[in-house]
Scaffold this motif. Structure first.
Motif, mmCIF file in Angstrom:
data_model
loop_
_atom_site.group_PDB
_atom_site.id
_atom_site.type_symbol
_atom_site.label_atom_id
_atom_site.label_comp_id
_atom_site.label_asym_id
_atom_site.label_seq_id
_atom_site.Cartn_x
_atom_site.Cartn_y
_atom_site.Cartn_z
ATOM 1 N N ARG B 36 0.620 -1.018 0.043
ATOM 2 C CA ARG B 36 -0.111 -0.039 -0.114
ATOM 3 C C ARG B 36 0.993 1.172 0.183
ATOM 4 O O ARG B 36 1.904 1.203 0.644
ATOM 5 N N GLN B 37 0.478 2.121 -0.828
ATOM 6 C CA GLN B 37 1.314 3.450 -0.806
ATOM 7 C C GLN B 37 0.786 4.682 -0.713
ATOM 8 O O GLN B 37 -0.384 5.117 -1.308
ATOM 9 N N ASP B 38 1.162 5.266 0.485
ATOM 10 C CA ASP B 38 0.295 6.499 0.842
ATOM 11 C C ASP B 38 1.340 7.646 1.032
ATOM 12 O O ASP B 38 2.641 7.287 1.507
ATOM 13 N N PRO B 39 1.234 8.969 0.772
ATOM 14 C CA PRO B 39 2.019 10.145 0.801
ATOM 15 C C PRO B 39 2.669 10.071 2.165
ATOM 16 O O PRO B 39 2.106 10.043 3.288
ATOM 17 N N ARG B 44 4.454 0.309 2.057
ATOM 18 C CA ARG B 44 4.270 -0.538 3.337
ATOM 19 C C ARG B 44 3.572 -1.956 2.832
ATOM 20 O O ARG B 44 2.372 -2.034 1.897
ATOM 21 N N ASN B 84 -10.405 4.360 5.289
ATOM 22 C CA ASN B 84 -9.260 4.430 5.761
ATOM 23 C C ASN B 84 -8.265 3.551 4.759
ATOM 24 O O ASN B 84 -7.187 3.280 4.825
ATOM 25 N N GLN B 85 -8.913 2.665 4.050
ATOM 26 C CA GLN B 85 -8.287 1.706 2.917
ATOM 27 C C GLN B 85 -8.458 2.536 1.618
ATOM 28 O O GLN B 85 -7.669 1.610 0.580
ATOM 29 N N THR B 86 -8.607 3.936 1.571
ATOM 30 C CA THR B 86 -8.464 4.334 0.304
ATOM 31 C C THR B 86 -6.931 4.617 0.162
ATOM 32 O O THR B 86 -6.348 5.203 1.098
ATOM 33 N N SER B 87 -6.503 4.291 -1.074
ATOM 34 C CA SER B 87 -4.936 4.306 -1.235
ATOM 35 C C SER B 87 -4.525 3.946 -2.599
ATOM 36 O O SER B 87 -5.369 3.273 -3.379
ATOM 37 N N TYR B 89 -2.478 0.874 -4.435
ATOM 38 C CA TYR B 89 -2.039 -0.611 -3.849
ATOM 39 C C TYR B 89 -1.177 -0.925 -5.262
ATOM 40 O O TYR B 89 -1.720 -1.149 -6.333
ATOM 41 N N ARG B 107 -5.487 2.330 -8.028
ATOM 42 C CA ARG B 107 -6.007 3.521 -7.052
ATOM 43 C C ARG B 107 -7.276 3.239 -6.486
ATOM 44 O O ARG B 107 -8.205 3.408 -7.447
ATOM 45 N N SER B 109 -10.345 4.046 -4.141
ATOM 46 C CA SER B 109 -11.102 4.683 -3.418
ATOM 47 C C SER B 109 -12.261 4.307 -2.564
ATOM 48 O O SER B 109 -13.163 3.549 -3.520
#
Lengths: 114, 111
Positions: B36-39, B44, B84-87, B89, B107, B109
């Protein structure tokens, strides 16, 4: 678990100049692999360079080279003669020699100014 | 050249839905991964698999499960999607000691 730290969230460089991106990691292993990946806006992760820990010689790929300091657990990426196409997110990554998984840093966003 | 294909570039789902993200690789690699990639957080690791029907938890497995029934396919499942799983992948495949080959990312949403 091993951790990878990139302390520079953002960097910028003038076109044709040189820039160095920092990466440190934490590990108790003696043999492992280190990588730098580039992620342009297109989102595709592209391998830039790979270093094997048992090799003392720093890896080089054209304009990209690393400064691998094993004792300091440091693995910085130097980009020479920066080009506009080098603008991207850069991720440092660690993988143990016999491990299946890979750990990434938080990334550094590189901007190249014309 | 290894090709890793993720089934969707963009996906919009609703809270509580069961969501499947599919990933296929064409090079017979043993190991497959979901990140999972978040700014500001980088990539992760959610789960990885080192063989058919084998899986290992990564750093953030909560709320996710995976399935690997065939060597070439590795699915990520959100049992009950939450906002909170918006991300973004990312799926990857590799052999030990070799670089990872990534898909183009999905992506997701969750509304």
């Amino acid at each position: 678990a091993q951790t990878v730290t990139q302390s520079q969230p953002e960097m910028s460089v003038q076109e044709a100049e040189t820039v160095t991106l920092s990466c440190t990691y934490d590990t108790s292993e003696s043999d492992y692999y280190l990588f730098w990946y580039k992620q342009p806006p297109s989102r595709q992760m592209i391998l830039v360079i790979r270093q094997e820990a048992y090799k003392q010689q720093n890896a080089t790929e054209n304009r990209f080279s690393v400064n691998f300091q094993k004792a300091a657990k440091s693995f910085s990426l130097k980009i020479s003669d920066s080009q506009l196409g080098d603008a991207a997110m850069y991720f440092c990554a660690y993988s143990g020699h016999n491990n299946n998984d890979m750990r990434f840093g938080a990334g550094t966003r590189l901007t190249v100014k014309p | 050249d290894v090709k890793v294909t993720q089934s969707s570039r963009y996906l919009v789902k609703r809270t509580g839905e069961k969501v499947f993200l599919e990933c296929v690789q064409d090079m017979d690699h043993e190991n497959m991964f979901w990140y999972r990639q978040d700014p500001g957080l980088g990539l992760r690791l959610i789960y990885f698999s080192y063989d058919v029907k084998m899986k290992e938890k990564g750093d953030i497995p909560e709320g996710y499960s995976v399935s690997r029934e065939k060597k070439e396919r590795f699915s990520l499942i959100l049992e009950s999607a939450s906002t909170n799983q918006t991300s973004m992948y990312l799926c990857a495949a590799r052999e030990v000691g070799q670089p990872q080959h990534f898909g183009d990312g999905t992506r997701l949403s969750i509304l």
